[in-house]
Design a protein around this motif. Structure first.
Motif, PDB file in Angstrom:
ATOM      1  N   ARG A 110      16.584   3.261  17.133  1.00 43.29           N
ATOM      2  CA  ARG A 110      16.391   2.571  15.859  1.00 43.29           C
ATOM      3  C   ARG A 110      15.206   1.609  15.940  1.00 43.29           C
ATOM      4  NH1 ARG A 110      20.538   4.525  13.216  1.00 43.29           N
ATOM      5  NH2 ARG A 110      22.507   4.931  14.303  1.00 43.29           N
ATOM      6  N   PRO A 111      14.589   1.311  14.799  1.00 43.70           N
ATOM      7  CA  PRO A 111      13.461   0.379  14.805  1.00 43.70           C
ATOM      8  C   PRO A 111      13.792  -0.916  15.527  1.00 43.70           C
ATOM      9  CG  PRO A 111      13.666   1.410  12.653  1.00 43.70           C
ATOM     10  CD  PRO A 111      14.880   1.826  13.440  1.00 43.70           C
ATOM     11  N   HIS A 112      12.922  -1.336  16.419  1.00 40.74           N
ATOM     12  CA  HIS A 112      13.035  -2.574  17.192  1.00 40.74           C
ATOM     13  C   HIS A 112      14.108  -2.519  18.284  1.00 40.74           C
ATOM     14  CE1 HIS A 112      10.448  -4.048  14.049  1.00 40.74           C
ATOM     15  NE2 HIS A 112      11.390  -3.933  13.139  1.00 40.74           N
ATOM     16  N   ALA A 113      14.753  -1.364  18.462  1.00 40.47           N
ATOM     17  CA  ALA A 113      15.747  -1.240  19.535  1.00 40.47           C
ATOM     18  C   ALA A 113      15.040  -1.088  20.876  1.00 40.47           C
ATOM     19  CB  ALA A 113      16.654  -0.046  19.290  1.00 40.47           C
ATOM     20  N   ASN A 114      15.745  -1.499  21.935  1.00 38.90           N
ATOM     21  CA  ASN A 114      15.184  -1.426  23.280  1.00 38.90           C
ATOM     22  C   ASN A 114      15.739  -0.268  24.099  1.00 38.90           C
ATOM     23  OD1 ASN A 114      13.533  -3.773  23.047  1.00 38.90           O
ATOM     24  ND2 ASN A 114      15.373  -5.038  23.282  1.00 38.90           N
ATOM     25  N   GLU A 115      16.715   0.444  23.536  1.00 38.84           N
ATOM     26  CA  GLU A 115      17.276   1.582  24.268  1.00 38.84           C
ATOM     27  C   GLU A 115      17.839   2.596  23.289  1.00 38.84           C
ATOM     28  OE1 GLU A 115      21.702  -0.374  25.124  1.00 38.84           O
ATOM     29  OE2 GLU A 115      20.255  -0.137  26.777  1.00 38.84           O
ATOM     30  N   LEU A 116      18.025   3.803  23.816  1.00 40.64           N
ATOM     31  CA  LEU A 116      18.589   4.882  23.011  1.00 40.64           C
ATOM     32  C   LEU A 116      20.073   4.637  22.758  1.00 40.64           C
ATOM     33  CD1 LEU A 116      16.977   7.852  24.947  1.00 40.64           C
ATOM     34  CD2 LEU A 116      16.358   7.135  22.634  1.00 40.64           C
ATOM     35  N   ALA A 117      20.545   5.076  21.603  1.00 43.85           N
ATOM     36  CA  ALA A 117      21.963   4.992  21.271  1.00 43.85           C
ATOM     37  C   ALA A 117      22.487   6.397  21.000  1.00 43.85           C
ATOM     38  CB  ALA A 117      22.183   4.104  20.049  1.00 43.85           C
ATOM     39  N   LEU A 118      23.691   6.686  21.468  1.00 43.45           N
ATOM     40  CA  LEU A 118      24.292   7.995  21.257  1.00 43.45           C
ATOM     41  C   LEU A 118      24.760   8.119  19.809  1.00 43.45           C
ATOM     42  CD1 LEU A 118      25.296  10.672  22.536  1.00 43.45           C
ATOM     43  CD2 LEU A 118      27.482   9.508  22.945  1.00 43.45           C
ATOM     44  N   PHE A 119      24.306   9.183  19.140  1.00 45.20           N
ATOM     45  CA  PHE A 119      24.738   9.450  17.771  1.00 45.20           C
ATOM     46  C   PHE A 119      25.863  10.479  17.738  1.00 45.20           C
ATOM     47  CE2 PHE A 119      24.393  12.264  14.049  1.00 45.20           C
ATOM     48  CZ  PHE A 119      24.709  11.353  13.045  1.00 45.20           C
ATOM     49  N   ALA A 120      25.723  11.525  18.533  1.00 51.73           N
ATOM     50  CA  ALA A 120      26.745  12.581  18.532  1.00 51.73           C
ATOM     51  C   ALA A 120      26.766  13.282  19.876  1.00 51.73           C
ATOM     52  CB  ALA A 120      26.468  13.594  17.420  1.00 51.73           C
ATOM     53  N   LYS A 121      27.948  13.757  20.251  1.00 51.29           N
ATOM     54  CA  LYS A 121      28.121  14.493  21.495  1.00 51.29           C
ATOM     55  C   LYS A 121      29.298  15.433  21.347  1.00 51.29           C
ATOM     56  CE  LYS A 121      29.258  13.873  26.412  1.00 51.29           C
ATOM     57  NZ  LYS A 121      29.554  12.890  27.486  1.00 51.29           N
ATOM     58  N   GLY A 122      29.171  16.649  21.890  1.00 50.53           N
ATOM     59  CA  GLY A 122      30.282  17.579  21.860  1.00 50.53           C
ATOM     60  C   GLY A 122      29.882  18.960  22.298  1.00 50.53           C
ATOM     61  N   PRO A 123      30.849  19.797  22.678  1.00 49.06           N
ATOM     62  CA  PRO A 123      30.553  21.161  23.136  1.00 49.06           C
ATOM     63  C   PRO A 123      29.847  21.988  22.066  1.00 49.06           C
ATOM     64  CG  PRO A 123      32.909  20.861  22.747  1.00 49.06           C
ATOM     65  CD  PRO A 123      32.298  19.511  22.699  1.00 49.06           C
ATOM     66  N   GLU A 124      30.101  21.669  20.799  1.00 47.71           N
ATOM     67  CA  GLU A 124      29.453  22.418  19.733  1.00 47.71           C
ATOM     68  C   GLU A 124      27.947  22.142  19.664  1.00 47.71           C
ATOM     69  OE1 GLU A 124      30.868  18.574  17.673  1.00 47.71           O
ATOM     70  OE2 GLU A 124      31.369  19.822  19.411  1.00 47.71           O
ATOM     71  N   LEU A 125      27.516  21.056  20.329  1.00 52.60           N
ATOM     72  CA  LEU A 125      26.092  20.701  20.336  1.00 52.60           C
ATOM     73  C   LEU A 125      25.358  21.180  21.584  1.00 52.60           C
ATOM     74  CD1 LEU A 125      26.276  17.096  18.856  1.00 52.60           C
ATOM     75  CD2 LEU A 125      24.891  18.962  17.936  1.00 52.60           C
ATOM     76  N   VAL A 126      26.083  21.715  22.554  1.00 52.59           N
ATOM     77  CA  VAL A 126      25.427  22.242  23.755  1.00 52.59           C
ATOM     78  C   VAL A 126      24.512  23.392  23.342  1.00 52.59           C
ATOM     79  CG1 VAL A 126      25.762  23.434  25.944  1.00 52.59           C
ATOM     80  CG2 VAL A 126      27.262  21.539  25.311  1.00 52.59           C
ATOM     81  N   GLY A 127      23.250  23.294  23.718  1.00 51.02           N
ATOM     82  CA  GLY A 127      22.265  24.286  23.301  1.00 51.02           C
ATOM     83  C   GLY A 127      21.399  23.827  22.149  1.00 51.02           C
ATOM     84  N   ILE A 128      21.646  22.612  21.631  1.00 50.97           N
ATOM     85  CA  ILE A 128      20.818  22.079  20.550  1.00 50.97           C
ATOM     86  C   ILE A 128      19.361  22.050  20.992  1.00 50.97           C
ATOM     87  CG2 ILE A 128      21.285  19.715  21.332  1.00 50.97           C
ATOM     88  CD1 ILE A 128      20.902  18.766  18.480  1.00 50.97           C
ATOM     89  N   ASP A 129      18.466  22.367  20.085  1.00 51.92           N
ATOM     90  CA  ASP A 129      17.045  22.437  20.429  1.00 51.92           C
ATOM     91  C   ASP A 129      16.215  21.717  19.374  1.00 51.92           C
ATOM     92  OD1 ASP A 129      14.342  23.412  20.958  1.00 51.92           O
ATOM     93  OD2 ASP A 129      15.285  24.864  22.287  1.00 51.92           O
ATOM     94  N   GLY A 130      15.743  22.449  18.361  1.00 53.53           N
ATOM     95  CA  GLY A 130      14.922  21.834  17.325  1.00 53.53           C
ATOM     96  C   GLY A 130      15.712  20.881  16.449  1.00 53.53           C
ATOM     97  N   ILE A 131      15.003  19.877  15.898  1.00 54.02           N
ATOM     98  CA  ILE A 131      15.640  18.877  15.055  1.00 54.02           C
ATOM     99  C   ILE A 131      14.624  18.419  14.017  1.00 54.02           C
ATOM    100  CG2 ILE A 131      15.060  17.064  16.729  1.00 54.02           C
ATOM    101  CD1 ILE A 131      17.688  15.659  15.915  1.00 54.02           C
ATOM    102  N   ALA A 132      15.042  18.348  12.731  1.00 51.55           N
ATOM    103  CA  ALA A 132      14.092  17.995  11.671  1.00 51.55           C
ATOM    104  C   ALA A 132      14.857  17.544  10.429  1.00 51.55           C
ATOM    105  CB  ALA A 132      13.198  19.178  11.331  1.00 51.55           C
ATOM    106  N   PHE A 133      14.174  16.745   9.599  1.00 45.88           N
ATOM    107  CA  PHE A 133      14.771  16.216   8.378  1.00 45.88           C
ATOM    108  C   PHE A 133      14.235  16.928   7.150  1.00 45.88           C
ATOM    109  CE2 PHE A 133      15.552  12.676  11.225  1.00 45.88           C
ATOM    110  CZ  PHE A 133      16.818  12.256  10.844  1.00 45.88           C
ATOM    111  N   ALA A 134      15.146  17.243   6.229  1.00 45.07           N
ATOM    112  CA  ALA A 134      14.745  17.761   4.925  1.00 45.07           C
ATOM    113  C   ALA A 134      14.267  16.604   4.056  1.00 45.07           C
ATOM    114  CB  ALA A 134      15.923  18.479   4.267  1.00 45.07           C
ATOM    115  N   GLY A 135      13.673  16.939   2.944  1.00 45.43           N
ATOM    116  CA  GLY A 135      13.162  15.908   2.049  1.00 45.43           C
ATOM    117  C   GLY A 135      14.218  14.992   1.488  1.00 45.43           C
ATOM    118  N   ASP A 136      15.453  15.483   1.381  1.00 50.23           N
ATOM    119  CA  ASP A 136      16.540  14.657   0.854  1.00 50.23           C
ATOM    120  C   ASP A 136      17.204  13.806   1.932  1.00 50.23           C
ATOM    121  OD1 ASP A 136      17.948  16.537   2.301  1.00 50.23           O
ATOM    122  OD2 ASP A 136      19.081  17.336   0.593  1.00 50.23           O
TER     123      ASP A 136
END
Length: 274
Positions: free
Chosen positions: A122-148
């Motif tokens: 997050r802006p001005h943060a000094n370290e990464l924060a975990l947003f999500a974790k789980g077996p369904e996310l194993v293999g996650i690769d590309g990541i991008a935001f839609a216009g909405d």
């Protein structure tokens, strides 16, 4: 592969060098070379952040050589190439920082493939924060935001294109798997094109395609095929670029002692959507 507002291209490499192709040039030249100060080892995602003048980089131990060490998100000056910041991933298990996206409020999002996690800076943060974790996310690769503001990911192991659903407070809720008009084969690089449009590279499939999201469906419209591992994609000034990764040279015994050179970034003019 990523591009900045001026049309310069940046790509990482398995050996840790960051290459830059200046707008109008046809040669990618070494720009940031690994050294003791910048700590570059093996690079996956790179993402140009023009607003902050930074190049964000996913830095990992060389997974193809089974190296050990800590994955990290690093930032370099787009102007000078100097290291600006380092944010290490937790060391509570194997990790592989894979790709990066930035939302409207400036939060940096990073996918982590091996452990199945999404981290935020997050802006001005000094370290990464975990947003999500789980077996369904194993293999996650590309990541991008839609216009909405909706967050989309692909899964290189499970051949999926998915929307990350968030609760009212912004926390992780669930994944929605979109029905694709064509089957996916190793979806990898993913970049937003505005609205509900994306460009996606499929390494094993050798294909680059536009992705049009409508509800819980995604139309896959190929723009190039027959490429040798197009794992990185970007679009700049109406031109799509795809980098051939040639990853098979890392694990195919028949190619082990052969050179994969040359590496090529292909360009494809995009037609305006009606």
């Amino acid at each position: 592969l990523t591009s900045d507002a001026a049309g310069n291209l940046y790509d990482g490499s398995n050996a840790g060098t960051i290459y830059r192709t200046l707008a109008g040039s046809q040669t990618a030249k070494p720009w940031i070379v690994p050294d003791a100060h910048n700590g570059l080892r093996s690079l996956f995602g790179v993402f140009a952040d023009d607003k902050r003048g930074l190049l964000w980089v996913c830095n990992n131990p060389n997974l193809f050589k089974r190296e050990t060490g800590t994955s990290s998100l690093r930032a370099f000056s787009l102007k000078t190439g100097q290291l600006s910041a380092v944010y290490d991933f937790p060391t509570d298990g194997p990790s592989a920082c894979n790709d990066i996206a930035i939302d409207k409020d400036g939060t940096v999002w990073a996918s982590e493939t091996t452990g199945g996690r999404i981290f935020v800076l997050r802006p001005h943060a000094n370290e990464l924060a975990l947003f999500a974790k789980g077996p369904e996310l194993v293999g996650i690769d590309g990541i991008a935001f839609a216009g909405d503001g909706a967050l989309y990911i692909n899964n290189v192991r499970k051949q999926l294109f998915q929307r990350v659903e968030r609760k009212a407070d912004g926390s992780f809720d669930k994944l929605t798997t979109l029905a694709t008009t064509l089957p996916l084969n190793g979806p990898d690089g993913l970049r937003a094109l505005g609205g509900n449009r994306f460009i996606q590279g499929e390494g094993p499939g050798g294909r680059v395609a536009l992705v049009y999201v409508a509800g819980d469906s995604a139309a896959i419209v190929p723009i190039a095929s027959g490429l040798d591992g197009p794992v990185g994609v970007t679009v700049s000034h109406g031109v799509a670029y795809a980098l051939e990764g040639k990853i098979e040279y890392m694990f195919d015994a028949k190619l082990k002692d052969k050179s994969p050179d040359p590496f090529t970034i292909h360009a494809f003019a995009l037609k305006a959507d009606k």
